[in-house]
Design a protein around this motif. Structure first.
Motif, PDB file in Angstrom:
ATOM      1  N   SER A 256       0.827  -1.212   0.000  1.00 47.56           N
ATOM      2  CA  SER A 256       0.000   0.000   0.000  1.00 47.56           C
ATOM      3  C   SER A 256       0.867   1.269   0.000  1.00 47.56           C
ATOM      4  O   SER A 256       0.454   2.301  -0.518  1.00 47.56           O
ATOM      5  N   PHE A 257       2.061   1.184   0.551  1.00 48.38           N
ATOM      6  CA  PHE A 257       2.981   2.320   0.520  1.00 48.38           C
ATOM      7  C   PHE A 257       3.493   2.555  -0.905  1.00 48.38           C
ATOM      8  O   PHE A 257       3.675   3.698  -1.327  1.00 48.38           O
ATOM      9  N   TYR A 258       3.725   1.483  -1.631  1.00 44.09           N
ATOM     10  CA  TYR A 258       4.270   1.585  -2.987  1.00 44.09           C
ATOM     11  C   TYR A 258       3.199   1.691  -4.072  1.00 44.09           C
ATOM     12  O   TYR A 258       3.513   2.023  -5.201  1.00 44.09           O
ATOM     13  N   MET A 259       1.957   1.373  -3.728  1.00 44.48           N
ATOM     14  CA  MET A 259       0.863   1.427  -4.710  1.00 44.48           C
ATOM     15  C   MET A 259      -0.213   2.408  -4.224  1.00 44.48           C
ATOM     16  O   MET A 259      -1.137   2.013  -3.526  1.00 44.48           O
ATOM     17  N   ASN A 260      -0.059   3.665  -4.579  1.00 48.02           N
ATOM     18  CA  ASN A 260      -1.039   4.678  -4.189  1.00 48.02           C
ATOM     19  C   ASN A 260      -1.049   5.790  -5.233  1.00 48.02           C
ATOM     20  O   ASN A 260      -0.305   5.739  -6.204  1.00 48.02           O
ATOM     21  N   ASP A 261      -1.882   6.800  -5.021  1.00 49.62           N
ATOM     22  CA  ASP A 261      -2.000   7.874  -6.016  1.00 49.62           C
ATOM     23  C   ASP A 261      -0.687   8.614  -6.247  1.00 49.62           C
ATOM     24  O   ASP A 261      -0.416   9.081  -7.349  1.00 49.62           O
ATOM     25  N   LYS A 262       0.155   8.721  -5.210  1.00 50.03           N
ATOM     26  CA  LYS A 262       1.428   9.440  -5.364  1.00 50.03           C
ATOM     27  C   LYS A 262       2.453   8.648  -6.167  1.00 50.03           C
ATOM     28  O   LYS A 262       3.380   9.221  -6.723  1.00 50.03           O
ATOM     29  N   THR A 263       2.309   7.339  -6.207  1.00 48.56           N
ATOM     30  CA  THR A 263       3.288   6.509  -6.923  1.00 48.56           C
ATOM     31  C   THR A 263       2.747   6.003  -8.255  1.00 48.56           C
ATOM     32  O   THR A 263       3.451   5.260  -8.947  1.00 48.56           O
ATOM     33  N   ARG A 264       1.532   6.418  -8.613  1.00 42.04           N
ATOM     34  CA  ARG A 264       0.964   5.964  -9.897  1.00 42.04           C
ATOM     35  C   ARG A 264       1.822   6.511 -11.026  1.00 42.04           C
ATOM     36  O   ARG A 264       2.128   7.684 -11.094  1.00 42.04           O
ATOM     37  N   PHE A 265       2.237   5.600 -11.891  1.00 44.51           N
ATOM     38  CA  PHE A 265       3.059   5.960 -13.029  1.00 44.51           C
ATOM     39  C   PHE A 265       2.157   5.986 -14.247  1.00 44.51           C
ATOM     40  O   PHE A 265       0.940   5.884 -14.131  1.00 44.51           O
ATOM     41  N   TYR A 266       2.682   6.092 -15.444  1.00 43.57           N
ATOM     42  CA  TYR A 266       1.827   6.067 -16.622  1.00 43.57           C
ATOM     43  C   TYR A 266       1.162   4.703 -16.730  1.00 43.57           C
ATOM     44  O   TYR A 266       1.683   3.696 -16.280  1.00 43.57           O
TER      45      TYR A 266
ATOM     46  N   ILE B 213      17.183   4.625  -5.607  1.00 43.59           N
ATOM     47  CA  ILE B 213      16.611   3.286  -5.522  1.00 43.59           C
ATOM     48  C   ILE B 213      15.105   3.441  -5.399  1.00 43.59           C
ATOM     49  O   ILE B 213      14.623   4.355  -4.719  1.00 43.59           O
ATOM     50  N   TRP B 214      14.348   2.594  -6.098  1.00 39.50           N
ATOM     51  CA  TRP B 214      12.894   2.716  -6.066  1.00 39.50           C
ATOM     52  C   TRP B 214      12.249   1.373  -6.392  1.00 39.50           C
ATOM     53  O   TRP B 214      12.893   0.470  -6.900  1.00 39.50           O
ATOM     54  N   VAL B 215      10.969   1.277  -6.078  1.00 43.01           N
ATOM     55  CA  VAL B 215      10.189   0.062  -6.316  1.00 43.01           C
ATOM     56  C   VAL B 215       9.278   0.290  -7.512  1.00 43.01           C
ATOM     57  O   VAL B 215       8.656   1.347  -7.640  1.00 43.01           O
ATOM     58  N   ASN B 216       9.206  -0.704  -8.401  1.00 42.30           N
ATOM     59  CA  ASN B 216       8.287  -0.699  -9.540  1.00 42.30           C
ATOM     60  C   ASN B 216       7.280  -1.822  -9.341  1.00 42.30           C
ATOM     61  O   ASN B 216       7.672  -2.950  -9.034  1.00 42.30           O
ATOM     62  N   ILE B 217       6.012  -1.507  -9.553  1.00 44.62           N
ATOM     63  CA  ILE B 217       4.967  -2.522  -9.475  1.00 44.62           C
ATOM     64  C   ILE B 217       4.122  -2.412 -10.731  1.00 44.62           C
ATOM     65  O   ILE B 217       3.550  -1.357 -11.013  1.00 44.62           O
ATOM     66  N   ASN B 218       4.082  -3.492 -11.487  1.00 43.92           N
ATOM     67  CA  ASN B 218       3.305  -3.528 -12.726  1.00 43.92           C
ATOM     68  C   ASN B 218       2.189  -4.556 -12.599  1.00 43.92           C
ATOM     69  O   ASN B 218       2.452  -5.757 -12.648  1.00 43.92           O
ATOM     70  N   PRO B 219       0.944  -4.082 -12.444  1.00 43.96           N
ATOM     71  CA  PRO B 219      -0.191  -5.008 -12.490  1.00 43.96           C
ATOM     72  C   PRO B 219      -0.487  -5.388 -13.937  1.00 43.96           C
ATOM     73  O   PRO B 219       0.295  -5.045 -14.837  1.00 43.96           O
ATOM     74  N   LYS B 220      -1.576  -6.057 -14.171  1.00 48.07           N
ATOM     75  CA  LYS B 220      -1.953  -6.450 -15.539  1.00 48.07           C
ATOM     76  C   LYS B 220      -1.873  -5.239 -16.462  1.00 48.07           C
ATOM     77  O   LYS B 220      -2.341  -4.160 -16.127  1.00 48.07           O
ATOM     78  N   ASN B 221      -1.230  -5.421 -17.611  1.00 49.48           N
ATOM     79  CA  ASN B 221      -1.002  -4.393 -18.641  1.00 49.48           C
ATOM     80  C   ASN B 221       0.006  -3.321 -18.231  1.00 49.48           C
ATOM     81  O   ASN B 221       0.248  -2.387 -18.988  1.00 49.48           O
ATOM     82  N   GLY B 222       0.591  -3.421 -17.055  1.00 52.26           N
ATOM     83  CA  GLY B 222       1.604  -2.461 -16.628  1.00 52.26           C
ATOM     84  C   GLY B 222       2.908  -2.666 -17.371  1.00 52.26           C
ATOM     85  O   GLY B 222       3.277  -3.793 -17.712  1.00 52.26           O
ATOM     86  N   TYR B 223       3.623  -1.583 -17.625  1.00 53.84           N
ATOM     87  CA  TYR B 223       4.875  -1.629 -18.380  1.00 53.84           C
ATOM     88  C   TYR B 223       5.729  -0.428 -17.993  1.00 53.84           C
ATOM     89  O   TYR B 223       5.279   0.466 -17.293  1.00 53.84           O
ATOM     90  N   GLN B 224       6.963  -0.419 -18.466  1.00 58.56           N
ATOM     91  CA  GLN B 224       7.846   0.743 -18.344  1.00 58.56           C
ATOM     92  C   GLN B 224       8.239   1.128 -19.762  1.00 58.56           C
ATOM     93  O   GLN B 224       8.818   0.323 -20.487  1.00 58.56           O
ATOM     94  N   ALA B 225       7.904   2.335 -20.167  1.00 55.10           N
ATOM     95  CA  ALA B 225       8.217   2.795 -21.521  1.00 55.10           C
ATOM     96  C   ALA B 225       9.731   2.939 -21.706  1.00 55.10           C
ATOM     97  O   ALA B 225      10.492   3.034 -20.744  1.00 55.10           O
ATOM     98  N   ARG B 226      10.153   2.975 -22.934  1.00 57.37           N
ATOM     99  CA  ARG B 226      11.568   3.119 -23.298  1.00 57.37           C
ATOM    100  C   ARG B 226      12.128   4.380 -22.647  1.00 57.37           C
ATOM    101  O   ARG B 226      11.575   5.469 -22.777  1.00 57.37           O
ATOM    102  N   HIS B 227      13.262   4.203 -21.949  1.00 59.68           N
ATOM    103  CA  HIS B 227      13.881   5.331 -21.244  1.00 59.68           C
ATOM    104  C   HIS B 227      15.362   5.038 -21.010  1.00 59.68           C
ATOM    105  O   HIS B 227      15.854   3.973 -21.360  1.00 59.68           O
TER     106      HIS B 227
END
Length: 182
Positions: A35-45, A85-99
């Motif tokens: 819940s600390f890593y998955m909230n409105d402040k950590t929502r990515f694209y 250092i950071w945490v990434n969480i990708n639920p269904k259809n989650g991804y990280q764009a080219r960077h």
């Protein structure tokens, strides 16, 4: 333990499996704080989450960070410091764009929870000309795909473009990413 150190596109690259003895501890730490890593402040694209914009002092206190520093130093043979250092969480259809993490010497990811078919790590050739030429006459690979699993550590030069393909499962894909610099 599987260790693969190779050159992709003439860049040093490390892919190591199951080498961190504290894997269950870091996995439990992160999954018990979802819940600390998955909230409105950590929502990515898209549907994903990333704590990349926080200082993540909770993670920095873990022995895991000392292990990462040792791994980085053994790869580049110089003393670099963990800068981010950071945490990434990708639920269904989650991804990280080219960077890219070009402001750092070394970037990397440690894989906490990786369901089968939850996305691959894809690297791009550092010269955009190779990708352009490939459309006309495919002589050289312009991508390098890494199929990761739980417990894998991947390190690469910070200037190397990369992305994570979409998570095609109903389960969370969880990883810890980081950057080293002077």
């Amino acid at each position: 333990m599987l260790l693969t150190m190779t050159n992709i596109f003439n860049n040093v690259f490390l892919h190591e499996s199951n080498s961190y003895s504290g894997h269950l501890a870091i996995r439990n730490f992160i999954t018990s704080n979802l819940s600390f890593y998955m909230n409105d402040k950590t929502r990515f694209y898209g549907p994903g989450f990333s704590s990349v914009d926080s200082n993540n002092s909770d993670l920095r206190r873990l022995p895991f960070c000392n292990w990462l520093e040792q791994k980085c130093e053994s790869l580049v043979k110089t003393n670099l410091k963990l800068q981010k250092i950071w945490v990434n969480i990708n639920p269904k259809n989650g991804y990280q764009a080219r960077h890219v993490h070009s402001e750092f010497e070394v970037a990397g990811t440690y894989y906490i929870d990786v369901p089968t078919n939850s996305g691959d790590l894809l690297f791009y050739h550092p010269s955009p000309h190779v990708e352009s030429m490939n459309r006309l006459k495919p002589f050289w690979d312009f991508t390098h795909r890494v199929v990761v699993k739980e417990g894998d550590l991947v390190l690469w030069p910070g200037y190397l473009q990369h992305e994570v393909t979409a998570n095609n499962t109903n389960d969370l894909r969880v990883s810890v990413s980081f950057c080293f610099g002077r």
